[in-house]
Design an enzyme around this catalytic site. Structure first.
Site, PDB file in Angstrom:
ATOM      1  N   GLN A 219       0.830  -1.198   0.000  1.00  0.00           N
ATOM      2  CA  GLN A 219       0.000   0.000   0.000  1.00  0.00           C
ATOM      3  C   GLN A 219       0.869   1.253   0.000  1.00  0.00           C
ATOM      4  O   GLN A 219       1.795   1.371   0.812  1.00  0.00           O
ATOM      5  CB  GLN A 219      -0.918   0.035   1.214  1.00  0.00           C
ATOM      6  CG  GLN A 219      -1.906   1.177   1.073  1.00  0.00           C
ATOM      7  CD  GLN A 219      -2.734   1.430   2.299  1.00  0.00           C
ATOM      8  OE1 GLN A 219      -2.205   1.749   3.358  1.00  0.00           O
ATOM      9  NE2 GLN A 219      -4.042   1.294   2.163  1.00  0.00           N
TER      10      GLN A 219
ATOM     11  N   CYS B  91      -6.859   6.882   4.889  1.00  0.00           N
ATOM     12  CA  CYS B  91      -6.272   7.096   6.211  1.00  0.00           C
ATOM     13  C   CYS B  91      -6.594   8.501   6.719  1.00  0.00           C
ATOM     14  O   CYS B  91      -6.283   9.486   6.050  1.00  0.00           O
ATOM     15  CB  CYS B  91      -4.764   6.891   6.149  1.00  0.00           C
ATOM     16  SG  CYS B  91      -4.049   7.048   7.769  1.00  0.00           S
TER      17      CYS B  91
ATOM     18  N   ASP C 169     -15.806  -1.902  11.281  1.00  0.00           N
ATOM     19  CA  ASP C 169     -16.604  -2.427  12.406  1.00  0.00           C
ATOM     20  C   ASP C 169     -17.099  -3.855  12.203  1.00  0.00           C
ATOM     21  O   ASP C 169     -18.096  -4.246  12.809  1.00  0.00           O
ATOM     22  CB  ASP C 169     -17.816  -1.528  12.691  1.00  0.00           C
ATOM     23  CG  ASP C 169     -17.416  -0.143  13.145  1.00  0.00           C
ATOM     24  OD1 ASP C 169     -16.221   0.080  13.404  1.00  0.00           O
ATOM     25  OD2 ASP C 169     -18.303   0.725  13.230  1.00  0.00           O
TER      26      ASP C 169
HETATM   27  C1  LIG Z   1      -3.801   1.247  14.135  1.00  0.00           C
HETATM   28  C2  LIG Z   1      -4.409   1.416  12.770  1.00  0.00           C
HETATM   29  C3  LIG Z   1      -3.583   1.641  11.679  1.00  0.00           C
HETATM   30  C4  LIG Z   1      -4.130   1.807  10.403  1.00  0.00           C
HETATM   31  N1  LIG Z   1      -3.292   1.957   9.336  1.00  0.00           N
HETATM   32  C5  LIG Z   1      -3.812   2.013   8.079  1.00  0.00           C
HETATM   33  C6  LIG Z   1      -2.960   2.024   6.937  1.00  0.00           C
HETATM   34  O1  LIG Z   1      -1.719   1.985   7.035  1.00  0.00           O
HETATM   35  N2  LIG Z   1      -3.562   2.085   5.705  1.00  0.00           N
HETATM   36  C7  LIG Z   1      -4.933   2.121   5.563  1.00  0.00           C
HETATM   37  O2  LIG Z   1      -5.429   2.173   4.422  1.00  0.00           O
HETATM   38  N3  LIG Z   1      -5.752   2.078   6.630  1.00  0.00           N
HETATM   39  C8  LIG Z   1      -5.224   2.002   7.873  1.00  0.00           C
HETATM   40  N4  LIG Z   1      -6.062   1.881   8.935  1.00  0.00           N
HETATM   41  C9  LIG Z   1      -7.525   1.766   8.709  1.00  0.00           C
HETATM   42  C10 LIG Z   1      -7.941   0.285   8.599  1.00  0.00           C
HETATM   43  O3  LIG Z   1      -7.359  -0.320   7.470  1.00  0.00           O
HETATM   44  C11 LIG Z   1      -9.469   0.137   8.519  1.00  0.00           C
HETATM   45  O4  LIG Z   1      -9.926   0.811   7.364  1.00  0.00           O
HETATM   46  C12 LIG Z   1     -10.189   0.717   9.733  1.00  0.00           C
HETATM   47  O5  LIG Z   1      -9.554   0.330  10.943  1.00  0.00           O
HETATM   48  C13 LIG Z   1     -11.663   0.262   9.776  1.00  0.00           C
HETATM   49  O6  LIG Z   1     -11.755  -1.137   9.832  1.00  0.00           O
HETATM   50  P1  LIG Z   1     -12.033  -1.937  11.230  1.00  0.00           P
HETATM   51  O7  LIG Z   1     -13.266  -1.314  11.854  1.00  0.00           O
HETATM   52  O8  LIG Z   1     -12.263  -3.358  10.810  1.00  0.00           O
HETATM   53  O9  LIG Z   1     -10.839  -1.733  12.084  1.00  0.00           O
HETATM   54  C14 LIG Z   1      -5.546   1.754  10.223  1.00  0.00           C
HETATM   55  C15 LIG Z   1      -6.357   1.532  11.333  1.00  0.00           C
HETATM   56  C16 LIG Z   1      -5.817   1.358  12.605  1.00  0.00           C
HETATM   57  C17 LIG Z   1      -6.747   1.096  13.763  1.00  0.00           C
END
Ligand SMILES: Cc1cc2nc3c(=O)[nH]c(=O)nc-3n(C[C@H](O)[C@H](O)[C@H](O)COP(=O)(O)O)c2cc1C
Length: 332
Positions: free
Chosen positions: A70, A100, A202
């Protein structure tokens, strides 16, 4: 589900999470059945690539195919160059980060800040697609804020520019992680594109995965935070999608072996000093997951968390971890 020449082994993907989904973690998630696991984001500014952090993020040794890298950036030429170089280093899919919300990324006008200016976003996508000899995918949010939900338009224009898969986190940039992901709102993206669509945000349980897929019409789901401490979760949900079977979490003995293996791999991958710092989060999440699957009381979990996470010595930490898992097993 297919991305270019790659038929994915499942339709449950591990979300990229900077500081969490390093190579050792991705390898475990893939081994349990995650269909894809992108690298943590890598800056497109090649001047920063000599740092140990970025070097580690570009290390794919032993990673199963297809390897997804990415990229985050705001300059077309820089993204194109970064894409070319990562393909040379073994990337088989390039994912562009427009999701992000981090202030650091947004201030530099990359990540989800790009959703404020779709014409500029398109120049980045076109430059990346033009430079990469591998499929390019795109990760985004619903829009910048509630008044500017433009994921459907961005997705449609991205598809026209040659992007081969779109992932949408069902929140706006301004929501950060507040409120809850709106899977229903992702359906407008489904209606706008015919390339594979992934819904994210989520998703924690089998039922969430079902509901997110149904509400959005997406082909696949992506799981982030719920996989922390539970690298088997994407695979567990993939199996559910394939067979309807709701398998339990692995037994505590397997969970213990997994976290000990991850701990060791992380210390090797990051070096002792940084590895210990990174691994501590994973030890905590592993204890949380083990306590949840054994039905252990919260105060017992808290005691063991304090006991294990205060240890600076890897040998002692591993021994305490084993004691904690034994205690959880006895309490179950
Ligand atoms: C600690 C952390 C780091 C993340 N780093 C990235 C990243 O490097 N690139 C990205 O596209 N999204 C990043 N995200 C977003 C996640 O990929 C995801 O879209 C977001 O957490 C929502 O999904 P979830 O509810 O299943 O956690 C990050 C999220 C968290 C919590």
């Amino acid at each position: 589900m297919r991305i270019g020449p790659y038929e994915l082994s499942s339709t449950v993907l591990l979300a990229p999470m900077a500081g969490v989904t390093d190579r050792p973690f991705r390898q475990i998630a893939r081994a349990f059945g995650a269909g894809l696991a992108a690298s943590e984001m890598i800056t497109s500014d090649v001047r920063l690539w000599s740092t140990k952090k970025t070097q580690r993020r570009m290390d794919h040794i032993g990673e199963p195919e297809p390897r997804v890298v990415q990229l985050a950036g705001a300059e077309p030429e820089a993204l194109a160059e970064a894409a070319r170089r990562n393909v040379d280093l073994g990337a088989q899919i390039i994912d562009i980060n427009m999701g992000c919300p981090s202030k650091y990324v947004a201030v530099k006008q990359s990540g989800s800040a790009l959703m404020r200016d779709l014409d500029h976003a398109l120049t980045l996508i076109e430059a990346t697609v033009g430079a990469a000899t591998v499929p390019v995918t795109l990760k985004m949010r619903l829009g910048w804020d509630d008044a500017s939900i433009n994921a459907p338009e961005l997705a449609r224009r991205a598809e026209a520019a040659g992007v081969q898969m779109v992932t949408v986190h069902g929140r706006t940039r301004c929501q950060f992680y507040k409120g809850s992901a709106d899977w229903e709102a992702v359906r407008a993206v489904r209606d706008a594109i015919s390339i594979p669509l992934v819904v994210n945000g989520d998703i924690v349980t089998f039922d969430d995965a079902d509901a997110a897929r149904r509400a959005s019409g997406a082909d696949a789901v992506m799981i982030g935070r719920a996989a922390q401490g539970r690298p088997w979760l994407p695979g567990q949900i993939a199996r559910y999608f394939a067979t309807g079977e709701r398998t339990a979490a692995p037994p505590l003995s397997v969970q213990l072996a997994l976290i000990c293996g991850l701990y060791e791999e992380m210390l090797e991958h990051h070096g002792l000093r940084i590895g210990l710092r990174h691994a501590r989060k994973h030890l905590g999440w592993a204890l949380d997951a083990a306590a949840a699957s054994a039905g252990v009381a919260l105060d017992t979990l808290k005691r063991w968390r304090a006991n294990v996470l205060t240890s600076e010595d890897p040998v002692a930490a591993r021994a305490r971890l084993a004691e904690a898992f034994n205690a959880f097993g006895a309490a179950a």
